[in-house]
Design a protein around this motif. Structure first.
Motif, PDB file in Angstrom:
ATOM      1  N   LYS A 231      -4.514  16.213   3.591  1.00 38.26           N
ATOM      2  CA  LYS A 231      -3.903  15.230   2.683  1.00 38.26           C
ATOM      3  C   LYS A 231      -2.600  15.768   2.099  1.00 38.26           C
ATOM      4  O   LYS A 231      -1.588  15.065   2.065  1.00 38.26           O
ATOM      5  CB  LYS A 231      -4.887  14.894   1.558  1.00 38.26           C
ATOM      6  CG  LYS A 231      -4.325  14.001   0.455  1.00 38.26           C
ATOM      7  CD  LYS A 231      -5.391  13.687  -0.563  1.00 38.26           C
ATOM      8  CE  LYS A 231      -5.735  14.879  -1.411  1.00 38.26           C
ATOM      9  NZ  LYS A 231      -4.667  15.227  -2.383  1.00 38.26           N
TER      10      LYS A 231
ATOM     11  N   GLU B 223       0.823  -1.203   0.000  1.00 39.98           N
ATOM     12  CA  GLU B 223       0.000   0.000   0.000  1.00 39.98           C
ATOM     13  C   GLU B 223       0.857   1.253   0.000  1.00 39.98           C
ATOM     14  O   GLU B 223       1.812   1.375   0.765  1.00 39.98           O
ATOM     15  CB  GLU B 223      -0.912  -0.011   1.238  1.00 39.98           C
ATOM     16  CG  GLU B 223      -1.856   1.186   1.305  1.00 39.98           C
ATOM     17  CD  GLU B 223      -2.722   1.153   2.554  1.00 39.98           C
ATOM     18  OE1 GLU B 223      -2.228   1.569   3.615  1.00 39.98           O
ATOM     19  OE2 GLU B 223      -3.851   0.685   2.465  1.00 39.98           O
ATOM     20  N   ASP B 224       0.508   2.163  -0.891  1.00 40.59           N
ATOM     21  CA  ASP B 224       1.166   3.464  -0.941  1.00 40.59           C
ATOM     22  C   ASP B 224       0.272   4.459  -0.209  1.00 40.59           C
ATOM     23  O   ASP B 224      -0.837   4.744  -0.672  1.00 40.59           O
ATOM     24  CB  ASP B 224       1.373   3.899  -2.391  1.00 40.59           C
ATOM     25  CG  ASP B 224       2.166   5.192  -2.496  1.00 40.59           C
ATOM     26  OD1 ASP B 224       2.436   5.813  -1.439  1.00 40.59           O
ATOM     27  OD2 ASP B 224       2.520   5.594  -3.614  1.00 40.59           O
TER      28      ASP B 224
ATOM     29  N   LYS C 212       1.048  14.262   2.779  1.00 44.52           N
ATOM     30  CA  LYS C 212       1.881  13.790   1.674  1.00 44.52           C
ATOM     31  C   LYS C 212       3.242  14.476   1.690  1.00 44.52           C
ATOM     32  O   LYS C 212       4.272  13.837   1.430  1.00 44.52           O
ATOM     33  CB  LYS C 212       1.174  14.038   0.346  1.00 44.52           C
ATOM     34  CG  LYS C 212      -0.003  13.111   0.099  1.00 44.52           C
ATOM     35  CD  LYS C 212      -0.754  13.478  -1.158  1.00 44.52           C
ATOM     36  CE  LYS C 212       0.082  13.316  -2.391  1.00 44.52           C
ATOM     37  NZ  LYS C 212      -0.683  13.597  -3.626  1.00 44.52           N
TER      38      LYS C 212
ATOM     39  N   GLU D 274       6.732  12.527   2.116  1.00 45.84           N
ATOM     40  CA  GLU D 274       7.816  12.653   1.147  1.00 45.84           C
ATOM     41  C   GLU D 274       9.102  13.103   1.823  1.00 45.84           C
ATOM     42  O   GLU D 274      10.191  12.594   1.514  1.00 45.84           O
ATOM     43  CB  GLU D 274       7.411  13.651   0.058  1.00 45.84           C
ATOM     44  CG  GLU D 274       6.306  13.139  -0.864  1.00 45.84           C
ATOM     45  CD  GLU D 274       5.870  14.175  -1.872  1.00 45.84           C
ATOM     46  OE1 GLU D 274       6.437  15.303  -1.830  1.00 45.84           O
ATOM     47  OE2 GLU D 274       4.991  13.876  -2.695  1.00 45.84           O
TER      48      GLU D 274
ATOM     49  N   ASP E 231      -5.134   9.949  -1.852  1.00 46.69           N
ATOM     50  CA  ASP E 231      -5.726  10.488  -3.081  1.00 46.69           C
ATOM     51  C   ASP E 231      -7.004   9.739  -3.442  1.00 46.69           C
ATOM     52  O   ASP E 231      -7.994  10.345  -3.886  1.00 46.69           O
ATOM     53  CB  ASP E 231      -4.725  10.394  -4.239  1.00 46.69           C
ATOM     54  CG  ASP E 231      -3.561  11.358  -4.077  1.00 46.69           C
ATOM     55  OD1 ASP E 231      -3.731  12.365  -3.361  1.00 46.69           O
ATOM     56  OD2 ASP E 231      -2.490  11.101  -4.656  1.00 46.69           O
ATOM     57  N   LEU E 232      -6.989   8.425  -3.251  1.00 54.31           N
ATOM     58  CA  LEU E 232      -8.183   7.629  -3.543  1.00 54.31           C
ATOM     59  C   LEU E 232      -9.325   7.998  -2.603  1.00 54.31           C
ATOM     60  O   LEU E 232     -10.482   8.120  -3.039  1.00 54.31           O
ATOM     61  CB  LEU E 232      -7.857   6.144  -3.414  1.00 54.31           C
ATOM     62  CG  LEU E 232      -9.012   5.176  -3.709  1.00 54.31           C
ATOM     63  CD1 LEU E 232      -9.513   5.361  -5.133  1.00 54.31           C
ATOM     64  CD2 LEU E 232      -8.576   3.735  -3.486  1.00 54.31           C
ATOM     65  N   SER E 233      -9.029   8.207  -1.335  1.00 57.11           N
ATOM     66  CA  SER E 233     -10.065   8.619  -0.380  1.00 57.11           C
ATOM     67  C   SER E 233     -10.637   9.977  -0.763  1.00 57.11           C
ATOM     68  O   SER E 233     -11.853  10.204  -0.670  1.00 57.11           O
ATOM     69  CB  SER E 233      -9.473   8.676   1.036  1.00 57.11           C
ATOM     70  OG  SER E 233      -9.004   7.411   1.440  1.00 57.11           O
TER      71      SER E 233
ATOM     72  N   GLU F 144     -10.790  11.229  -3.792  1.00 62.33           N
ATOM     73  CA  GLU F 144     -11.628  11.040  -4.973  1.00 62.33           C
ATOM     74  C   GLU F 144     -12.993  10.473  -4.600  1.00 62.33           C
ATOM     75  O   GLU F 144     -14.019  10.872  -5.159  1.00 62.33           O
ATOM     76  CB  GLU F 144     -10.922  10.113  -5.961  1.00 62.33           C
ATOM     77  CG  GLU F 144      -9.677  10.727  -6.594  1.00 62.33           C
ATOM     78  CD  GLU F 144      -8.957   9.745  -7.494  1.00 62.33           C
ATOM     79  OE1 GLU F 144      -9.448   8.593  -7.613  1.00 62.33           O
ATOM     80  OE2 GLU F 144      -7.915  10.115  -8.075  1.00 62.33           O
TER      81      GLU F 144
ATOM     82  N   ALA G 295       0.260   7.659   0.063  1.00 64.90           N
ATOM     83  CA  ALA G 295      -0.113   8.832  -0.742  1.00 64.90           C
ATOM     84  C   ALA G 295      -1.242   8.480  -1.706  1.00 64.90           C
ATOM     85  O   ALA G 295      -2.205   9.236  -1.863  1.00 64.90           O
ATOM     86  CB  ALA G 295       1.103   9.349  -1.497  1.00 64.90           C
ATOM     87  N   GLU G 296      -1.131   7.311  -2.365  1.00 61.40           N
ATOM     88  CA  GLU G 296      -2.192   6.888  -3.284  1.00 61.40           C
ATOM     89  C   GLU G 296      -3.491   6.618  -2.529  1.00 61.40           C
ATOM     90  O   GLU G 296      -4.583   6.896  -3.042  1.00 61.40           O
ATOM     91  CB  GLU G 296      -1.747   5.640  -4.036  1.00 61.40           C
ATOM     92  CG  GLU G 296      -0.594   5.887  -5.012  1.00 61.40           C
ATOM     93  CD  GLU G 296      -0.210   4.633  -5.759  1.00 61.40           C
ATOM     94  OE1 GLU G 296      -0.816   3.571  -5.467  1.00 61.40           O
ATOM     95  OE2 GLU G 296       0.677   4.704  -6.636  1.00 61.40           O
ATOM     96  N   THR G 297      -3.382   6.079  -1.326  1.00 56.02           N
ATOM     97  CA  THR G 297      -4.576   5.820  -0.524  1.00 56.02           C
ATOM     98  C   THR G 297      -5.284   7.120  -0.158  1.00 56.02           C
ATOM     99  O   THR G 297      -6.521   7.203  -0.213  1.00 56.02           O
ATOM    100  CB  THR G 297      -4.195   5.061   0.758  1.00 56.02           C
ATOM    101  OG1 THR G 297      -3.522   3.856   0.404  1.00 56.02           O
ATOM    102  CG2 THR G 297      -5.430   4.728   1.575  1.00 56.02           C
TER     103      THR G 297
END
Length: 247
Positions: free
Chosen positions: A136, A23-24, A140, A144, A30-32, A34, A26-28
């Motif tokens: 978020k 699991e990434d 992030k 990073e 962003d998905l939340s 969206e 940052a992607e999680t």
């Protein structure tokens, strides 16, 4: 604890470990975000449907009110013409229109309350989404920065691939150099001991030893000669110094 429960816990732990690696974050995030935007769009569509229904009820109420007003005007006109029967009929139509208005009003009030709830919900959801978006982006950025710090630390401590490979290469070069130096020293010792010889030198070991002895004797003789010459010059120089002092 049964063996099946223990096995299940082990499997769950391994699955969680795999998911944590796969699991990434940052992607999680962003998905939340969206999904929250999609939820906001759905709420807007529901609100639009409810508002459309409210406007339709308001239009029907306006038409029913016009019908009631027209019926009352007709009743007045019929009474003026001494037609009480027509006046009663017109007032009956007015009563039907008023009942319709009452029913439409009750439905309108429910729909209006629902529209207000959806409006409030949409506003709160939009504010929450904006807060989440800010959180978020901050999260992030922090992740990073932390990842960069970890990579630098891994490189500096040799845990990472960068300096670890360089350190291994340096150690291999140092070991190789030490081996080569030891081999050179060993070859020098073997050549000095006569175990190894120059393939272009066809002399026997005895000839080599004699040549080395001659060279050493020649050096010693030359050194003795220089000492004798210097010893003979010192009395002459001393006599000259005495003559200069007497004059």
């Amino acid at each position: 604890m049964s063996i099946f429960t223990h096995a299940s816990e082990i499997l769950e732990a391994r699955v969680n470990h795999f998911l944590n690696k796969a699991e990434d974050p940052a992607e999680t995030l962003d998905l939340s975000y969206e999904k929250m935007i999609e939820s906001l769009q759905d709420s807007k569509r529901h609100l639009a449907d409810v508002v459309t229904e409210r406007i339709s009820l308001e239009n029907q109420m306006a038409q029913a009110q016009k019908a009631a007003d027209k019926a009352e005007a007709d009743a007045k006109m019929a009474l003026g013409a001494q037609r009480e029967d027509l006046a009663k009929a017109a007032l009956g139509e007015k009563e039907v229109a008023l009942q319709k208005i009452a029913s439409l009003q009750a439905a309108h009030d429910n729909v209006a309350a629902q529209a207000q709830k959806l409006t409030d919900y949409e506003q709160k959801l939009q504010e929450r989404i904006e807060q989440f978006r800010t959180q978020k982006e901050v999260m992030k950025s922090q992740m990073e920065a932390a990842q960069s710090e970890i990579k630098v630390g891994e490189s500096m401590t040799g845990i990472g691939d960068g300096l670890a490979d360089a350190g291994d290469a340096l150690r291999r070069a140092q070991d190789r150099t030490a081996q080569m130096q030891a081999k050179a020293q060993a070859m020098d010792g073997l050549m000095a001991a006569g175990v190894l010889s120059d393939p272009l030198d066809q002399r026997s070991q005895t000839d080599k030893d004699l040549d080395q002895l001659r060279a050493s004797s020649g050096v010693d003789a030359d050194l003795a000669r220089l000492k004798a010459e210097m010893a003979g010059q010192e009395p002459k120089n001393a006599a000259k110094d005495d003559d200069k002092a007497a004059t």
